[in-house]
Each structure stands twice: as C-alpha cells, then as structure tokens.
Scaffold this motif. Sequence first.
Motif, PDB file in Angstrom:
ATOM      1  N   LYS A   9      67.497  74.595-174.228  1.00  0.00           N
ATOM      2  CA  LYS A   9      66.146  75.137-174.006  1.00  0.00           C
ATOM      3  C   LYS A   9      65.062  74.238-174.583  1.00  0.00           C
ATOM      4  O   LYS A   9      63.924  74.263-174.124  1.00  0.00           O
ATOM      5  N   THR A  10      65.422  73.452-175.590  1.00  0.00           N
ATOM      6  CA  THR A  10      64.429  72.577-176.241  1.00  0.00           C
ATOM      7  C   THR A  10      64.854  71.111-176.212  1.00  0.00           C
ATOM      8  O   THR A  10      64.214  70.266-176.830  1.00  0.00           O
ATOM      9  N   ALA A  11      65.938  70.811-175.514  1.00  0.00           N
ATOM     10  CA  ALA A  11      66.504  69.450-175.537  1.00  0.00           C
ATOM     11  C   ALA A  11      65.577  68.434-174.882  1.00  0.00           C
ATOM     12  O   ALA A  11      64.817  68.745-173.963  1.00  0.00           O
ATOM     13  N   GLY A  12      65.683  67.219-175.391  1.00  0.00           N
ATOM     14  CA  GLY A  12      64.967  66.090-174.794  1.00  0.00           C
ATOM     15  C   GLY A  12      65.976  65.101-174.235  1.00  0.00           C
ATOM     16  O   GLY A  12      66.889  65.487-173.506  1.00  0.00           O
ATOM     17  N   ARG A  13      65.829  63.846-174.631  1.00  0.00           N
ATOM     18  CA  ARG A  13      66.719  62.813-174.103  1.00  0.00           C
ATOM     19  C   ARG A  13      68.176  62.998-174.520  1.00  0.00           C
ATOM     20  O   ARG A  13      69.078  62.453-173.888  1.00  0.00           O
ATOM     21  N   GLU A  14      68.399  63.751-175.567  1.00  0.00           N
ATOM     22  CA  GLU A  14      69.766  63.942-176.062  1.00  0.00           C
ATOM     23  C   GLU A  14      70.481  65.081-175.344  1.00  0.00           C
ATOM     24  O   GLU A  14      71.579  65.493-175.741  1.00  0.00           O
ATOM     25  N   TRP A  15      69.925  65.561-174.246  1.00  0.00           N
ATOM     26  CA  TRP A  15      70.448  66.753-173.591  1.00  0.00           C
ATOM     27  C   TRP A  15      71.925  66.646-173.179  1.00  0.00           C
ATOM     28  O   TRP A  15      72.657  67.628-173.179  1.00  0.00           O
ATOM     29  N   ASN A  16      72.381  65.440-172.880  1.00  0.00           N
ATOM     30  CA  ASN A  16      73.800  65.267-172.506  1.00  0.00           C
ATOM     31  C   ASN A  16      74.749  65.625-173.642  1.00  0.00           C
ATOM     32  O   ASN A  16      75.908  65.990-173.395  1.00  0.00           O
ATOM     33  N   ASP A  17      74.255  65.531-174.885  1.00  0.00           N
ATOM     34  CA  ASP A  17      75.096  65.909-176.027  1.00  0.00           C
ATOM     35  C   ASP A  17      75.445  67.392-175.983  1.00  0.00           C
ATOM     36  O   ASP A  17      76.464  67.819-176.551  1.00  0.00           O
ATOM     37  N   TYR A  18      74.598  68.187-175.335  1.00  0.00           N
ATOM     38  CA  TYR A  18      74.833  69.624-175.208  1.00  0.00           C
ATOM     39  C   TYR A  18      75.440  69.969-173.839  1.00  0.00           C
ATOM     40  O   TYR A  18      76.279  70.868-173.745  1.00  0.00           O
ATOM     41  N   ALA A  19      75.030  69.243-172.833  1.00  0.00           N
ATOM     42  CA  ALA A  19      75.498  69.542-171.473  1.00  0.00           C
ATOM     43  C   ALA A  19      76.972  69.193-171.292  1.00  0.00           C
ATOM     44  O   ALA A  19      77.733  69.970-170.705  1.00  0.00           O
ATOM     45  N   ASN A  20      77.387  68.033-171.789  1.00  0.00           N
ATOM     46  CA  ASN A  20      78.774  67.594-171.558  1.00  0.00           C
ATOM     47  C   ASN A  20      79.817  68.553-172.136  1.00  0.00           C
ATOM     48  O   ASN A  20      80.817  68.852-171.459  1.00  0.00           O
ATOM     49  N   PRO A  21      79.636  69.064-173.369  1.00  0.00           N
ATOM     50  CA  PRO A  21      80.612  70.050-173.857  1.00  0.00           C
ATOM     51  C   PRO A  21      80.634  71.326-173.013  1.00  0.00           C
ATOM     52  O   PRO A  21      81.705  71.918-172.820  1.00  0.00           O
ATOM     53  N   LEU A  22      79.474  71.734-172.506  1.00  0.00           N
ATOM     54  CA  LEU A  22      79.416  72.926-171.662  1.00  0.00           C
ATOM     55  C   LEU A  22      80.139  72.688-170.335  1.00  0.00           C
ATOM     56  O   LEU A  22      80.821  73.577-169.812  1.00  0.00           O
TER      57      LEU A  22
END
Length: 309
Positions: free
Chosen positions: A37-50
């Motif tokens: 919800k607040t991610a920036g350029r590091e969003w893949n760090d959260y998306a990939n585990p999901l």
Amino acid sequence: MKVLNNFTLIMCMVVAVHEAHTQDQQIRIDSLANLLKTAGREWNDYANPLIEIGEPAVPALIKVAEERNLNQWNRRITIMTLNDIHSEQWIKPALKILFDQKEDAVLRNQVTAGLKGFNLSNVKEDLWKLYTEAQDEYFKLNLAYLLLTADTSSAYRSFHELYNNYDGFVQKMALFNLVCIRPEESTTWYLDGIQMDDWMTANMAMDSLAASNYFVPDDLISLYNESGTREEIRWRIIFVFSHRNEPGSVPILLKAFQEESWLVHTEAAVGLSRFSPEQVIPEMKALKNDSRPFVRNNSRWVIHQMKDR
C-alpha cells in the motif's frame, strides 16, 4: 487400542501444526499486502513472496487493489502482483475494474493481463462493446486478446481492424493473431503483410512465410513477377524462398540472381548457396562467364561456398 490412541495423537498434532502454519502464513500475507500500500521502488521485495505463496494471497491482494483511496501506483503494483499469480479468484474483481468507466485508464488496461487465458464467454458482448468504444490502440489490442477466449469471431474482427488501422507493434501482433485464428489463410495474410511499409509487420510476415506450414508458392511468385512490385518486396519474397526447400525455389532464385537490384540478386546468391550442389552448381557454371560482372562474381562466390560440401 494403544496404536489407535497414538494415531489419534499424531493426527491432532498434524492438524495443530497445519493450523499454526496457516495462521503464520496469513499474518505474513497481510503484512506483505499492507506493505504494498505504501511501497515504492522496492515493491518487488513484497510482491515476489506473495507470488510465491500464490492462491492464499489473492483475497488480501484483491482488497488492496479495490481500495480507491490508495495512490494509483500502489494499486497498479498490487494488480501486477495479482496478474502474475493469475488466479480465477481475480477474474470477477478484475472485470469489475475493467468495465468501470470511472476507474483510472491505466488500471483498466493493467487488469487485462490477469484476464488473458480465462474463459470470458459470459462477458463477450461487454468486451466487444468496450473494444468498439476504446480509443487507445494498445488498450484495444489487449481487449482483442481477451476476445480470443470470449468469442473467436469477435476476436478475428478486432484483429482485422487493428491490422488495417494501425502500424508498428500493434499491426504486427494483429497479423500474428489473425493467422493463429485462421491458419489456413496464413499465406494470404502474410502476402499482404510483406507489402506493408511498416518494417515490423513486413519482417514478421517474411519470417513467418519462411517457416509456415501453410504455404502457397505460386502466390508469391505471381507477386514477384508483377511489374509494379517494389524492390524491397521482391527482396522479401526472395528471402522467403531462400529459406524454403520448395520445388519452385531454385527457379525463382535463379531469376532473382540475375536481377539488377543489388538487394535482390545478393539475397538470391545467399539463398542458392543453401541448396544442394546438384541443383545449383550446373546453373552457376553456365553463368560464370555471363557478360554482367555481378552475375559472374556471384556465381563464382556460390561455387566457392559449395566446394567443400
């Protein structure tokens, strides 16, 4: 009785461990979804585990994707994550976003990637209506892809329209899909494609004709022999024949070999060098003393290329 009690105990322990794992996983899912919800350029760090978690993560991600008060960027990366998981759970919410005229245009286009490949026949009329109303060529292209699994006839109509009205990548992909829908028409479509000014479309048509199982050589030879056929189109036709072991390939290549056009006769020479020496060497020897320098030089070059075969 003791064995039964032990088995019951083991099963209770397994259920407890499974429930604990499920609870831990859900906590992790909720945490990662909230971070998006607040991610920036590091969003893949959260998306990939999901994406690794897959189906269990979909409901939480859908909630985030549907939050209209979120920044568009954060909704977009959530939608991209859902598209990568490609779950049937995502179909209904994705269609809701797609058909909502009040939604952001980028988001509406984004959800099409997550809908590709699913049976959408139940919304075929809505998809066709949306396609006819759309203005952006890339959005129209993505809607045409969705029509492939909704209504094949509408998909054919949409790709036909895209092919005739646009160029570049859109025209190229429209041509590719027209042939996928009706492979028996491939020569007709590709023959049209190699005459296009757009190089992306023409090159794809040329390469496809060189590899196609549906091939009508007489149609290409007729186009080559027409007086008004442009040099680059003749070159494309010769390229096709130089990559196909067709009965009519060598005669048309020999004709092109003696054309004044450097582009055409050079392609023909390279093409002839790919065929068996028995088919080509006698013809090259006959042309080795031709009055035209380019014919003499090219015939010697072809013979040289074949001498070690």
